[in-house]
Design a protein around this motif. Sequence first.
Motif, PDB file in Angstrom:
ATOM      1  N   VAL A 106       0.832  -1.207   0.000  1.00  0.00           N
ATOM      2  CA  VAL A 106       0.000   0.000   0.000  1.00  0.00           C
ATOM      3  C   VAL A 106       0.869   1.260   0.000  1.00  0.00           C
ATOM      4  O   VAL A 106       0.670   2.163  -0.826  1.00  0.00           O
ATOM      5  CB  VAL A 106      -0.938   0.007   1.232  1.00  0.00           C
ATOM      6  CG1 VAL A 106      -1.743   1.286   1.307  1.00  0.00           C
ATOM      7  CG2 VAL A 106      -1.841  -1.203   1.225  1.00  0.00           C
ATOM      8  N   LEU A 107       1.829   1.316   0.909  1.00  0.00           N
ATOM      9  CA  LEU A 107       2.664   2.515   1.020  1.00  0.00           C
ATOM     10  C   LEU A 107       3.607   2.651  -0.169  1.00  0.00           C
ATOM     11  O   LEU A 107       3.869   3.769  -0.628  1.00  0.00           O
ATOM     12  CB  LEU A 107       3.438   2.516   2.336  1.00  0.00           C
ATOM     13  CG  LEU A 107       2.576   2.593   3.605  1.00  0.00           C
ATOM     14  CD1 LEU A 107       3.455   2.622   4.846  1.00  0.00           C
ATOM     15  CD2 LEU A 107       1.636   3.782   3.582  1.00  0.00           C
ATOM     16  N   ILE A 108       4.103   1.537  -0.685  1.00  0.00           N
ATOM     17  CA  ILE A 108       4.960   1.597  -1.872  1.00  0.00           C
ATOM     18  C   ILE A 108       4.157   2.121  -3.060  1.00  0.00           C
ATOM     19  O   ILE A 108       4.661   2.925  -3.854  1.00  0.00           O
ATOM     20  CB  ILE A 108       5.603   0.233  -2.156  1.00  0.00           C
ATOM     21  CG1 ILE A 108       6.691  -0.020  -1.098  1.00  0.00           C
ATOM     22  CG2 ILE A 108       6.190   0.171  -3.565  1.00  0.00           C
ATOM     23  CD1 ILE A 108       7.336  -1.378  -1.162  1.00  0.00           C
ATOM     24  N   ALA A 109       2.899   1.719  -3.170  1.00  0.00           N
ATOM     25  CA  ALA A 109       2.043   2.216  -4.247  1.00  0.00           C
ATOM     26  C   ALA A 109       1.783   3.719  -4.117  1.00  0.00           C
ATOM     27  O   ALA A 109       1.624   4.417  -5.122  1.00  0.00           O
ATOM     28  CB  ALA A 109       0.719   1.449  -4.259  1.00  0.00           C
ATOM     29  N   ILE A 110       1.775   4.217  -2.892  1.00  0.00           N
ATOM     30  CA  ILE A 110       1.579   5.657  -2.670  1.00  0.00           C
ATOM     31  C   ILE A 110       2.867   6.419  -2.972  1.00  0.00           C
ATOM     32  O   ILE A 110       2.847   7.487  -3.586  1.00  0.00           O
ATOM     33  CB  ILE A 110       1.117   5.926  -1.218  1.00  0.00           C
ATOM     34  CG1 ILE A 110      -0.283   5.332  -1.006  1.00  0.00           C
ATOM     35  CG2 ILE A 110       1.132   7.422  -0.903  1.00  0.00           C
ATOM     36  CD1 ILE A 110      -0.717   5.272   0.449  1.00  0.00           C
ATOM     37  N   ALA A 111       4.000   5.876  -2.555  1.00  0.00           N
ATOM     38  CA  ALA A 111       5.292   6.557  -2.739  1.00  0.00           C
ATOM     39  C   ALA A 111       5.802   6.466  -4.173  1.00  0.00           C
ATOM     40  O   ALA A 111       6.477   7.387  -4.658  1.00  0.00           O
ATOM     41  CB  ALA A 111       6.328   5.961  -1.794  1.00  0.00           C
ATOM     42  N   GLY A 112       5.478   5.380  -4.862  1.00  0.00           N
ATOM     43  CA  GLY A 112       5.999   5.156  -6.209  1.00  0.00           C
ATOM     44  C   GLY A 112       5.781   6.307  -7.183  1.00  0.00           C
ATOM     45  O   GLY A 112       6.744   6.752  -7.829  1.00  0.00           O
ATOM     46  N   PRO A 113       4.569   6.804  -7.301  1.00  0.00           N
ATOM     47  CA  PRO A 113       4.345   7.920  -8.235  1.00  0.00           C
ATOM     48  C   PRO A 113       5.156   9.174  -7.893  1.00  0.00           C
ATOM     49  O   PRO A 113       5.608   9.887  -8.787  1.00  0.00           O
ATOM     50  CB  PRO A 113       2.839   8.187  -8.118  1.00  0.00           C
ATOM     51  CG  PRO A 113       2.267   6.870  -7.684  1.00  0.00           C
ATOM     52  CD  PRO A 113       3.307   6.278  -6.776  1.00  0.00           C
ATOM     53  N   MET A 114       5.355   9.440  -6.614  1.00  0.00           N
ATOM     54  CA  MET A 114       6.161  10.594  -6.218  1.00  0.00           C
ATOM     55  C   MET A 114       7.606  10.403  -6.674  1.00  0.00           C
ATOM     56  O   MET A 114       8.242  11.337  -7.176  1.00  0.00           O
ATOM     57  CB  MET A 114       6.116  10.795  -4.707  1.00  0.00           C
ATOM     58  CG  MET A 114       6.885  12.027  -4.253  1.00  0.00           C
ATOM     59  SD  MET A 114       7.376  11.981  -2.528  1.00  0.00           S
ATOM     60  CE  MET A 114       8.790  10.895  -2.594  1.00  0.00           C
TER      61      MET A 114
END
Length: 150
Positions: A106-114
């Motif tokens: 979940v957190l990797i999916a949030i951080a990835g685009p940034m």
Amino acid sequence: MFDFEKIPIHWVNRLSVLSRRELGQRFKTAGYNISPEEWAILLLLWREDCQSPGIMSARTVRDPTTMTRLIDTMVRKDLVKRRADKSDRRRSFVCLTTNGQGLEPVLIAIAGPMIEISLTGVSQQEAATTLKVLRKMAENLQLATKKRGK
């Protein structure tokens, strides 16, 4: 005149501030109460679970007192738990909880685009060179610190 904008460390610091702010905001917007500092600890534990606070301090370049406070907060949030060393009760390990483990995708999916946005217009070769240079600069500073005896 001293031109600070020609010093790589200025840009490293600027990138650090901007990325921490943006990452924290993205987590908050998605409904996750995770700080960038907690994210750094989670990244370590997702790679290798159950580490000593001392090792984690060294790997994140945080002083032991700050690390203890971060771990205390993460225990309250049910992200990590402390586990006593069976062979030496004075030592402990920090391990992920089920909740902490489950946040990885979940957190990797949030951080990835940034992370992708930050690399816009940067070639793979430029990114690789930058990473190599930053690692070398960090090594140089760590070596200088050791030579001073700190």
